[in-house]
Design a protein around this motif. Structure first.
Motif, PDB file in Angstrom:
ATOM      1  N   VAL A 260       0.958  -1.205   0.082  1.00 33.14           N
ATOM      2  CA  VAL A 260      -0.050   0.159  -0.157  1.00 33.14           C
ATOM      3  C   VAL A 260       0.786   1.099  -0.136  1.00 33.14           C
ATOM      4  O   VAL A 260       1.906   1.224   0.518  1.00 33.14           O
ATOM      5  CB  VAL A 260      -1.060  -0.286   1.229  1.00 33.14           C
ATOM      6  N   ILE A 261       0.491   2.188  -0.944  1.00 39.01           N
ATOM      7  CA  ILE A 261       1.106   3.523  -0.703  1.00 39.01           C
ATOM      8  C   ILE A 261       0.504   4.296   0.128  1.00 39.01           C
ATOM      9  O   ILE A 261      -0.685   4.368   0.679  1.00 39.01           O
ATOM     10  CB  ILE A 261       1.075   4.102  -2.084  1.00 39.01           C
ATOM     11  N   SER A 262       1.256   5.220   0.784  1.00 38.91           N
ATOM     12  CA  SER A 262       0.656   6.107   1.904  1.00 38.91           C
ATOM     13  C   SER A 262      -0.271   7.156   1.164  1.00 38.91           C
ATOM     14  O   SER A 262      -0.138   7.604  -0.084  1.00 38.91           O
ATOM     15  CB  SER A 262       1.962   7.140   2.503  1.00 38.91           C
ATOM     16  N   ALA A 263      -1.236   7.934   1.730  1.00 37.09           N
ATOM     17  CA  ALA A 263      -1.742   8.767   1.558  1.00 37.09           C
ATOM     18  C   ALA A 263      -1.087  10.114   0.805  1.00 37.09           C
ATOM     19  O   ALA A 263      -1.279  10.801  -0.033  1.00 37.09           O
ATOM     20  CB  ALA A 263      -2.785   9.599   2.701  1.00 37.09           C
ATOM     21  N   GLU A 264       0.058  10.498   1.453  1.00 35.79           N
ATOM     22  CA  GLU A 264       0.864  11.611   0.769  1.00 35.79           C
ATOM     23  C   GLU A 264       1.352  11.090  -0.450  1.00 35.79           C
ATOM     24  O   GLU A 264       1.555  11.616  -1.497  1.00 35.79           O
ATOM     25  CB  GLU A 264       2.243  11.661   1.801  1.00 35.79           C
ATOM     26  N   GLN A 265       1.809   9.855  -0.688  1.00 33.90           N
ATOM     27  CA  GLN A 265       2.210   9.122  -2.134  1.00 33.90           C
ATOM     28  C   GLN A 265       1.195   9.536  -2.925  1.00 33.90           C
ATOM     29  O   GLN A 265       1.071   9.794  -4.119  1.00 33.90           O
ATOM     30  CB  GLN A 265       2.709   7.952  -1.900  1.00 33.90           C
ATOM     31  N   ALA A 266      -0.200   9.035  -2.541  1.00 34.01           N
ATOM     32  CA  ALA A 266      -1.376   9.364  -3.168  1.00 34.01           C
ATOM     33  C   ALA A 266      -1.662  10.697  -3.912  1.00 34.01           C
ATOM     34  O   ALA A 266      -2.019  10.979  -5.100  1.00 34.01           O
ATOM     35  CB  ALA A 266      -2.519   8.701  -2.951  1.00 34.01           C
ATOM     36  N   VAL A 267      -1.533  11.553  -3.021  1.00 30.75           N
ATOM     37  CA  VAL A 267      -1.404  13.043  -3.427  1.00 30.75           C
ATOM     38  C   VAL A 267      -0.485  13.409  -4.349  1.00 30.75           C
ATOM     39  O   VAL A 267      -0.718  14.237  -5.349  1.00 30.75           O
ATOM     40  CB  VAL A 267      -1.427  14.043  -2.012  1.00 30.75           C
ATOM     41  N   GLU A 268       0.751  12.855  -4.314  1.00 30.61           N
ATOM     42  CA  GLU A 268       1.773  13.211  -5.151  1.00 30.61           C
ATOM     43  C   GLU A 268       1.415  12.679  -6.506  1.00 30.61           C
ATOM     44  O   GLU A 268       1.479  13.576  -7.477  1.00 30.61           O
ATOM     45  CB  GLU A 268       2.972  12.506  -4.508  1.00 30.61           C
ATOM     46  N   GLU A 269       1.003  11.452  -6.624  1.00 32.13           N
ATOM     47  CA  GLU A 269       0.539  10.935  -7.894  1.00 32.13           C
ATOM     48  C   GLU A 269      -0.608  11.699  -8.564  1.00 32.13           C
ATOM     49  O   GLU A 269      -0.717  11.901  -9.624  1.00 32.13           O
ATOM     50  CB  GLU A 269       0.221   9.482  -7.836  1.00 32.13           C
ATOM     51  N   LEU A 270      -1.664  12.072  -7.761  1.00 37.94           N
ATOM     52  CA  LEU A 270      -2.678  13.050  -8.250  1.00 37.94           C
ATOM     53  C   LEU A 270      -2.219  14.422  -8.713  1.00 37.94           C
ATOM     54  O   LEU A 270      -2.673  14.922  -9.973  1.00 37.94           O
ATOM     55  CB  LEU A 270      -3.679  13.267  -7.000  1.00 37.94           C
ATOM     56  N   ASN A 271      -1.270  14.993  -8.054  1.00 41.34           N
ATOM     57  CA  ASN A 271      -0.512  16.130  -8.707  1.00 41.34           C
ATOM     58  C   ASN A 271       0.217  15.833 -10.116  1.00 41.34           C
ATOM     59  O   ASN A 271       0.657  16.871 -10.540  1.00 41.34           O
ATOM     60  CB  ASN A 271       0.426  16.773  -7.587  1.00 41.34           C
ATOM     61  N   SER A 272       0.624  14.879 -10.016  1.00 46.21           N
ATOM     62  CA  SER A 272       1.573  14.502 -11.347  1.00 46.21           C
ATOM     63  C   SER A 272       0.662  13.426 -12.372  1.00 46.21           C
ATOM     64  O   SER A 272       1.305  13.085 -13.391  1.00 46.21           O
ATOM     65  CB  SER A 272       2.764  13.557 -10.904  1.00 46.21           C
ATOM     66  N   SER A 273      -0.474  13.673 -12.195  1.00 44.72           N
ATOM     67  CA  SER A 273      -1.495  12.889 -13.329  1.00 44.72           C
ATOM     68  C   SER A 273      -1.981  13.853 -14.422  1.00 44.72           C
ATOM     69  O   SER A 273      -1.961  15.299 -14.350  1.00 44.72           O
ATOM     70  CB  SER A 273      -2.448  12.322 -12.378  1.00 44.72           C
ATOM     71  N   VAL A 274      -2.409  13.272 -15.598  1.00 40.29           N
ATOM     72  CA  VAL A 274      -2.971  13.991 -16.589  1.00 40.29           C
ATOM     73  C   VAL A 274      -4.477  13.538 -16.671  1.00 40.29           C
ATOM     74  O   VAL A 274      -4.853  12.319 -16.494  1.00 40.29           O
ATOM     75  CB  VAL A 274      -2.227  13.596 -18.059  1.00 40.29           C
ATOM     76  N   ALA A 275      -5.369  14.739 -16.400  1.00 39.43           N
ATOM     77  CA  ALA A 275      -6.680  14.442 -16.520  1.00 39.43           C
ATOM     78  C   ALA A 275      -7.511  15.636 -17.364  1.00 39.43           C
ATOM     79  O   ALA A 275      -6.780  16.734 -17.229  1.00 39.43           O
ATOM     80  CB  ALA A 275      -7.129  14.356 -15.253  1.00 39.43           C
ATOM     81  N   VAL A 276      -8.531  15.632 -18.133  1.00 41.46           N
ATOM     82  CA  VAL A 276      -9.077  16.399 -18.813  1.00 41.46           C
ATOM     83  C   VAL A 276      -9.869  17.054 -17.669  1.00 41.46           C
ATOM     84  O   VAL A 276     -10.949  16.649 -17.254  1.00 41.46           O
ATOM     85  CB  VAL A 276     -10.135  16.046 -20.004  1.00 41.46           C
ATOM     86  N   THR A 277      -9.598  18.676 -17.250  1.00 40.11           N
ATOM     87  CA  THR A 277     -10.391  19.186 -16.244  1.00 40.11           C
ATOM     88  C   THR A 277     -11.850  19.512 -16.849  1.00 40.11           C
ATOM     89  O   THR A 277     -12.113  19.549 -18.208  1.00 40.11           O
ATOM     90  CB  THR A 277      -9.810  20.384 -15.957  1.00 40.11           C
ATOM     91  N   ARG A 278     -12.782  20.051 -16.321  1.00 42.38           N
ATOM     92  CA  ARG A 278     -14.159  20.139 -16.473  1.00 42.38           C
ATOM     93  C   ARG A 278     -13.932  21.417 -17.459  1.00 42.38           C
ATOM     94  O   ARG A 278     -13.272  22.427 -17.063  1.00 42.38           O
ATOM     95  CB  ARG A 278     -15.040  20.674 -15.254  1.00 42.38           C
ATOM     96  N   GLY A 279     -14.942  21.544 -18.571  1.00 40.73           N
ATOM     97  CA  GLY A 279     -14.600  22.619 -19.506  1.00 40.73           C
ATOM     98  C   GLY A 279     -13.669  22.398 -20.727  1.00 40.73           C
ATOM     99  O   GLY A 279     -13.552  22.951 -21.574  1.00 40.73           O
ATOM    100  N   GLY A 280     -13.016  21.323 -20.694  1.00 43.78           N
ATOM    101  CA  GLY A 280     -12.048  20.729 -21.602  1.00 43.78           C
ATOM    102  C   GLY A 280     -12.715  20.007 -22.615  1.00 43.78           C
ATOM    103  O   GLY A 280     -13.959  20.043 -22.434  1.00 43.78           O
ATOM    104  N   THR A 281     -11.904  19.580 -23.677  1.00 47.25           N
ATOM    105  CA  THR A 281     -12.329  18.864 -24.428  1.00 47.25           C
ATOM    106  C   THR A 281     -13.364  17.565 -23.987  1.00 47.25           C
ATOM    107  O   THR A 281     -13.029  16.812 -23.147  1.00 47.25           O
ATOM    108  CB  THR A 281     -11.345  18.098 -25.328  1.00 47.25           C
ATOM    109  N   GLY A 282     -14.675  17.410 -24.366  1.00 42.49           N
ATOM    110  CA  GLY A 282     -15.217  16.487 -23.614  1.00 42.49           C
ATOM    111  C   GLY A 282     -16.032  16.986 -22.397  1.00 42.49           C
ATOM    112  O   GLY A 282     -16.923  16.168 -21.798  1.00 42.49           O
ATOM    113  N   GLY A 283     -15.826  18.247 -21.884  1.00 43.98           N
ATOM    114  CA  GLY A 283     -16.424  18.530 -20.671  1.00 43.98           C
ATOM    115  C   GLY A 283     -17.874  19.032 -20.824  1.00 43.98           C
ATOM    116  O   GLY A 283     -18.671  18.959 -19.847  1.00 43.98           O
ATOM    117  N   CYS A 284     -18.443  19.149 -22.076  1.00 38.35           N
ATOM    118  CA  CYS A 284     -19.795  19.375 -22.335  1.00 38.35           C
ATOM    119  C   CYS A 284     -20.445  17.780 -22.064  1.00 38.35           C
ATOM    120  O   CYS A 284     -21.791  17.840 -21.896  1.00 38.35           O
ATOM    121  CB  CYS A 284     -20.084  19.967 -23.369  1.00 38.35           C
ATOM    122  N   ALA A 285     -19.926  16.709 -22.190  1.00 36.26           N
ATOM    123  CA  ALA A 285     -20.397  15.514 -22.509  1.00 36.26           C
ATOM    124  C   ALA A 285     -20.951  15.122 -20.996  1.00 36.26           C
ATOM    125  O   ALA A 285     -19.752  14.883 -20.146  1.00 36.26           O
ATOM    126  CB  ALA A 285     -19.631  14.465 -23.073  1.00 36.26           C
TER     127      ALA A 285
END
Length: 470
Positions: A260-285
């Motif tokens: 298991v990774i720690s909660a801190e590591q999970a936050v680090e991965e979240l901050n290093s991930s790519v995701a289409v934010t709301r309002g980007g391409t597909g955000g209307c779908a």
């Protein structure tokens, strides 16, 4: 599904109940799988999404879009949308078990469920489903249960609901008019049903509205751990009557044990991930609402089913790429279980369950606590994630690939030798259990090497083939 102990949790949105297999298999998936291609910008979306910056050691190097020098894990990067933490994060165990969906639903299982819901009749098998009711004229209570584990079920007090009801009228079993009952009244109405299903002690939430219906959600406890995306939902009409419900018949079975990774590591991965934010391409779908229900605007906050995302500006023209930079503030985290793929198989996976705010609204979400390379399928079983191009600048590689609006993506350096660099792309559902329209979106992620690339080859670790340089 039975309980072991109550837990404390905040408001949450409705999870997807029974998904009609014949339709869902054709057009809807939740995280991973085949994408519907649409016209999109050919600029690689560089800068339109959070940029991945993660190496084989699971750390977050100082690269654009990642956590820069002097910025602590979880603290916001002023150049992009990130996750920040207020207060401290809890420690988790060193190892934990997944829980897999096994077995088949029997007629006896369906009979017990029907009795708990007050549906009269004998279970009958129709293809991949069990059915009880309605009456011969098509009216009256009905229960549908998928035969395969975990046995997703759906109950309607008024029988099957038509998809072709005139917009100006209420469909049979549909509730678009009237004032919803209050949360406490809805919980009281749902309590006998939840108790009959063995969920009397489960944490219960009733903040969600589906038109005039109030949805009461009960989160079961599995293996003495809280869960997310695994609720039993009871829908209460304006007159206080229970008119619908959904959940799962079979309890998951304990599976493999993983680190298991720690909660801190999970936050680090979240901050290093790519995701289409709301309002980007597909955000209307918007996700397709079941029963004409609400459109999710982030966990814990829903609005009327308008067919658009009211959380931010949106350009519905083909190729629109207008990202909305957002800040997610994490107030608390708990170790629990959430629905994620485990080597291409659905499972309840050890996860960090976060609660906080997104753009000032309550927001609940999860992230796997099991390392992504452990959950990912073997390379020869991974079919849809491919690296398509790269650009090199000293130690940095900007890697292009096709993703979607349903997942987060991380690119990692699997191997860095004197002759080649092997990269692998990983994905996880943004909102596990949510029905999501998959739309193809060009994305880029940035990784940092230990040494400048030079004349070394860049190879996709899944295909074993060189990644084209642009």
């Amino acid at each position: 599904m039975s309980e072991t102990e109550p837990i404390d949790a905040g408001p949450r949105r409705r999870r997807s109940p029974l998904v009609v297999a014949s339709v869902a298999a054709a057009v809807l998936l939740a995280g991973g799988g085949t994408y519907w291609a649409v016209a999109a910008s050919d600029d690689g979306r560089d800068g339109s999404a959070r940029t991945a910056a993660s190496d084989a050691r699971g750390t977050t190097p100082p690269v654009p879009g990642g956590t820069g020098p002097g910025i602590a894990p979880g603290e916001p990067d002023p150049n992009d949308g990130t996750y920040r933490v207020t207060g401290s994060l809890p420690d988790g165990p060193d190892k934990a078990y997944t829980y897999r969906h096994r077995g088949v639903v029997t007629a006896a299982d369906v009979s017990r469920l029907a009795e708990a819901l007050g549906v009269a009749g004998t279970p009958r098998k129709e293809g991949i489903e069990w059915r009880v009711g309605p009456e011969k004229d098509g009216t009256g209570p009905s229960l549908t249960v998928l035969a395969a584990a975990p046995g997703e079920w759906r109950y309607s007090a008024a029988g099957p609901v038509s998809d072709s009801c005139p917009k100006s009228k209420d469909c049979p079993g549909g509730y678009t008019r009237g004032k919803p009952v209050g949360e406490e009244a809805a919980k009281k109405a749902a309590a006998p049903v939840l108790k009959a299903l063995g969920l009397g002690a489960a944490p219960v939430h009733a903040a969600e509205l589906m038109d005039a219906l109030r949805v009461v959600s009960a989160d079961p406890v599995v293996g003495r751990l809280p869960t997310m995306a695994w609720s039993t939902d009871v829908r209460v009409a304006p007159d206080g009557q229970v008119v619908g419900a959904s959940g799962r018949v079979l309890a998951p079975v304990r599976g493999a044990e993983y680190p298991v990774i720690s909660a801190e590591q999970a936050v680090e991965e979240l901050n290093s991930s790519v995701a289409v934010t709301r309002g980007g391409t597909g955000g209307c779908a918007s996700p397709v609402p079941l029963d004409g229900g609400a459109i999710a605007q982030g966990e814990g906050s829903v609005g009327p089913g308008t067919g658009t995302d009211p959380g931010g500006p949106c350009d519905e023209s083909p190729g629109a790429t207008k990202p909305v930079k957002e800040r997610v503030t994490i107030h608390s985290a708990r170790f629990g279980l959430a629905s994620y793929p485990e080597r291409n198989q659905p499972a309840l996976v050890p996860a960090w369950l976060f609660e906080g705010e997104r753009d000032g609204r309550p927001y609940r979400f999860s992230y796997p606590a099991v390392p992504l390379d452990v959950l990912a399928p073997d390379p020869d079983q991974q079919s849809h994630l491919r690296l398509e191009s790269y650009r090199a600048s000293d130690r940095q590689l900007k890697v292009g690939f096709t993703g979607g609006v349903c997942s987060r993506y991380v690119v990692r350096v699997e191997e860095e030798s004197a002759t080649r660099v092997r990269l692998r792309l990983y994905d996880t559902p943004i909102e596990p259990g949510r029905v999501c329209i998959l739309i193809a979106v060009p994305l880029t992620a940035t990784v940092t090497l230990e040494q400048p690339l030079g004349d070394r080859a860049v190879v996709d670790a899944v295909t074993g083939k060189p990644v084209p340089r642009t």
